[in-house]
Design a protein around this motif. Structure first.
Motif, PDB file in Angstrom:
ATOM      1  N   MET A  24      44.348 -41.399 -21.828  1.00 31.62           N
ATOM      2  CA  MET A  24      45.003 -40.035 -21.727  1.00 31.62           C
ATOM      3  C   MET A  24      46.579 -40.138 -21.708  1.00 31.62           C
ATOM      4  SD  MET A  24      44.525 -37.229 -18.263  1.00 31.62           S
ATOM      5  CE  MET A  24      43.026 -37.436 -19.083  1.00 31.62           C
ATOM      6  N   ASN A  25      47.313 -39.384 -22.566  1.00 33.96           N
ATOM      7  CA  ASN A  25      48.513 -39.238 -22.874  1.00 33.96           C
ATOM      8  C   ASN A  25      49.404 -38.372 -21.781  1.00 33.96           C
ATOM      9  OD1 ASN A  25      48.795 -36.477 -23.651  1.00 33.96           O
ATOM     10  ND2 ASN A  25      48.225 -36.948 -25.578  1.00 33.96           N
ATOM     11  N   LYS A  26      50.779 -38.627 -21.726  1.00 34.14           N
ATOM     12  CA  LYS A  26      51.521 -38.055 -20.764  1.00 34.14           C
ATOM     13  C   LYS A  26      51.457 -36.657 -20.723  1.00 34.14           C
ATOM     14  CE  LYS A  26      55.179 -41.474 -19.664  1.00 34.14           C
ATOM     15  NZ  LYS A  26      56.424 -41.982 -19.906  1.00 34.14           N
ATOM     16  N   LYS A  27      51.493 -36.025 -21.960  1.00 35.28           N
ATOM     17  CA  LYS A  27      51.255 -34.545 -22.086  1.00 35.28           C
ATOM     18  C   LYS A  27      49.998 -34.098 -21.320  1.00 35.28           C
ATOM     19  CE  LYS A  27      51.737 -30.757 -25.256  1.00 35.28           C
ATOM     20  NZ  LYS A  27      50.922 -30.391 -26.413  1.00 35.28           N
ATOM     21  N   ASP A  28      48.871 -34.413 -21.616  1.00 36.37           N
ATOM     22  CA  ASP A  28      47.628 -34.025 -20.885  1.00 36.37           C
ATOM     23  C   ASP A  28      47.804 -34.327 -19.408  1.00 36.37           C
ATOM     24  OD1 ASP A  28      46.614 -33.496 -23.205  1.00 36.37           O
ATOM     25  OD2 ASP A  28      45.177 -35.429 -23.508  1.00 36.37           O
ATOM     26  N   MET A  29      48.676 -35.430 -19.099  1.00 41.40           N
ATOM     27  CA  MET A  29      48.709 -35.570 -17.762  1.00 41.40           C
ATOM     28  C   MET A  29      49.441 -34.592 -16.897  1.00 41.40           C
ATOM     29  SD  MET A  29      47.491 -38.905 -16.223  1.00 41.40           S
ATOM     30  CE  MET A  29      48.222 -40.471 -16.354  1.00 41.40           C
ATOM     31  N   ALA A  30      50.495 -34.456 -17.679  1.00 36.82           N
ATOM     32  CA  ALA A  30      51.413 -33.274 -16.950  1.00 36.82           C
ATOM     33  C   ALA A  30      50.672 -31.968 -17.009  1.00 36.82           C
ATOM     34  CB  ALA A  30      52.513 -33.227 -17.979  1.00 36.82           C
ATOM     35  N   ASN A  31      49.876 -31.576 -17.911  1.00 38.22           N
ATOM     36  CA  ASN A  31      49.010 -30.205 -17.910  1.00 38.22           C
ATOM     37  C   ASN A  31      48.057 -30.459 -16.839  1.00 38.22           C
ATOM     38  OD1 ASN A  31      49.833 -28.720 -19.901  1.00 38.22           O
ATOM     39  ND2 ASN A  31      48.807 -29.611 -21.600  1.00 38.22           N
ATOM     40  N   LEU A  32      47.353 -31.366 -16.525  1.00 38.29           N
ATOM     41  CA  LEU A  32      46.312 -31.515 -15.402  1.00 38.29           C
ATOM     42  C   LEU A  32      47.120 -31.424 -13.914  1.00 38.29           C
ATOM     43  CD1 LEU A  32      43.954 -34.160 -16.866  1.00 38.29           C
ATOM     44  CD2 LEU A  32      43.512 -32.042 -16.196  1.00 38.29           C
ATOM     45  N   LYS A  33      48.318 -32.166 -14.020  1.00 38.33           N
ATOM     46  CA  LYS A  33      49.074 -32.039 -12.651  1.00 38.33           C
ATOM     47  C   LYS A  33      49.079 -30.602 -12.412  1.00 38.33           C
ATOM     48  CE  LYS A  33      52.717 -33.892 -10.199  1.00 38.33           C
ATOM     49  NZ  LYS A  33      53.982 -34.384 -10.178  1.00 38.33           N
ATOM     50  N   LYS A  34      49.589 -29.754 -13.493  1.00 39.93           N
ATOM     51  CA  LYS A  34      49.839 -28.355 -13.211  1.00 39.93           C
ATOM     52  C   LYS A  34      48.682 -27.734 -12.801  1.00 39.93           C
ATOM     53  CE  LYS A  34      52.946 -26.620 -16.943  1.00 39.93           C
ATOM     54  NZ  LYS A  34      52.863 -26.085 -18.108  1.00 39.93           N
ATOM     55  N   ILE A  35      47.595 -27.836 -13.393  1.00 40.40           N
ATOM     56  CA  ILE A  35      46.450 -27.105 -13.229  1.00 40.40           C
ATOM     57  C   ILE A  35      46.183 -27.557 -11.727  1.00 40.40           C
ATOM     58  CG2 ILE A  35      43.975 -27.299 -13.588  1.00 40.40           C
ATOM     59  CD1 ILE A  35      44.496 -27.959 -16.536  1.00 40.40           C
ATOM     60  N   LEU A  36      46.310 -28.918 -11.290  1.00 43.81           N
ATOM     61  CA  LEU A  36      45.844 -29.313  -9.957  1.00 43.81           C
ATOM     62  C   LEU A  36      46.765 -28.538  -8.814  1.00 43.81           C
ATOM     63  CD1 LEU A  36      45.280 -33.036 -10.454  1.00 43.81           C
ATOM     64  CD2 LEU A  36      43.625 -31.482  -9.680  1.00 43.81           C
ATOM     65  N   VAL A  37      47.987 -28.240  -9.101  1.00 48.47           N
ATOM     66  CA  VAL A  37      49.020 -27.739  -8.309  1.00 48.47           C
ATOM     67  C   VAL A  37      48.597 -26.178  -8.168  1.00 48.47           C
ATOM     68  CG1 VAL A  37      51.501 -27.273  -8.000  1.00 48.47           C
ATOM     69  CG2 VAL A  37      50.812 -29.620  -8.764  1.00 48.47           C
ATOM     70  N   GLN A  38      48.254 -25.678  -9.358  1.00 45.19           N
ATOM     71  CA  GLN A  38      47.834 -24.136  -9.480  1.00 45.19           C
ATOM     72  C   GLN A  38      46.646 -24.053  -8.617  1.00 45.19           C
ATOM     73  OE1 GLN A  38      47.278 -22.981 -13.251  1.00 45.19           O
ATOM     74  NE2 GLN A  38      49.810 -22.512 -13.362  1.00 45.19           N
ATOM     75  N   LYS A  39      45.589 -24.844  -8.773  1.00 40.04           N
ATOM     76  CA  LYS A  39      44.285 -24.604  -8.147  1.00 40.04           C
ATOM     77  C   LYS A  39      44.447 -24.607  -6.518  1.00 40.04           C
ATOM     78  CE  LYS A  39      39.937 -24.378  -7.803  1.00 40.04           C
ATOM     79  NZ  LYS A  39      39.079 -23.340  -8.513  1.00 40.04           N
ATOM     80  N   LYS A  40      45.194 -25.907  -6.232  1.00 40.06           N
ATOM     81  CA  LYS A  40      45.439 -25.875  -4.837  1.00 40.06           C
ATOM     82  C   LYS A  40      46.075 -24.626  -3.888  1.00 40.06           C
ATOM     83  CE  LYS A  40      47.517 -28.918  -1.150  1.00 40.06           C
ATOM     84  NZ  LYS A  40      48.528 -29.563  -0.791  1.00 40.06           N
TER      85      LYS A  40
END
Ligand SMILES: [Zn+2]
Length: 117
Positions: A1-17
């Protein structure tokens, strides 16, 4: 998994929370308001208590998701995100996109969900 995907997923996680926190807060407020309106009425007190039960069930499920989200965010920060907690294999990016707070790879998840004999 690249850094961009990781950053995207982190954004999704923060939003979902944030979404879940909001949801829990809203339900809590709704139940609080109902409790105030209906105070003293026996029938409504009964429906009120089943509302509360529903809320606690909901809140319990949301709390589990929220703590899984917290753990996932912590894992991203530590750089260990995306590994199955059971077998240590990489979880497929497709799976992570669907459930970013998932802890297990598809094989381990299926194994865990199999009915026990
Ligand atoms: Zn696994």
């Amino acid at each position: 998994m690249n850094k961009k995907d990781m950053a995207n997923l982190k954004k999704i996680l923060v939003q979902k929370k944030a979404e879940l926190l909001n949801k829990v807060k809203n339900v809590q407020m709704e139940i609080g308001a109902k409790g105030y309106e209906n105070s003293g009425d026996e029938i409504d007190t009964a429906s009120q208590s089943s509302d509360k039960e529903m809320f606690f069930e909901l809140a319990a499920a949301d709390k589990i998701t929220m703590s899984a989200i917290d753990e996932s965010i912590a894992k991203i920060e530590k750089g260990i995100y995306g590994k199955c907690e059971c077998c240590g294999q990489d979880i497929s990016p497709k799976r992570l996109m669907a459930i970013p707070w998932g802890r297990y790879c598809i094989q381990c998840q299926e194994e865990a969900e199999k009915p026990r004999k």
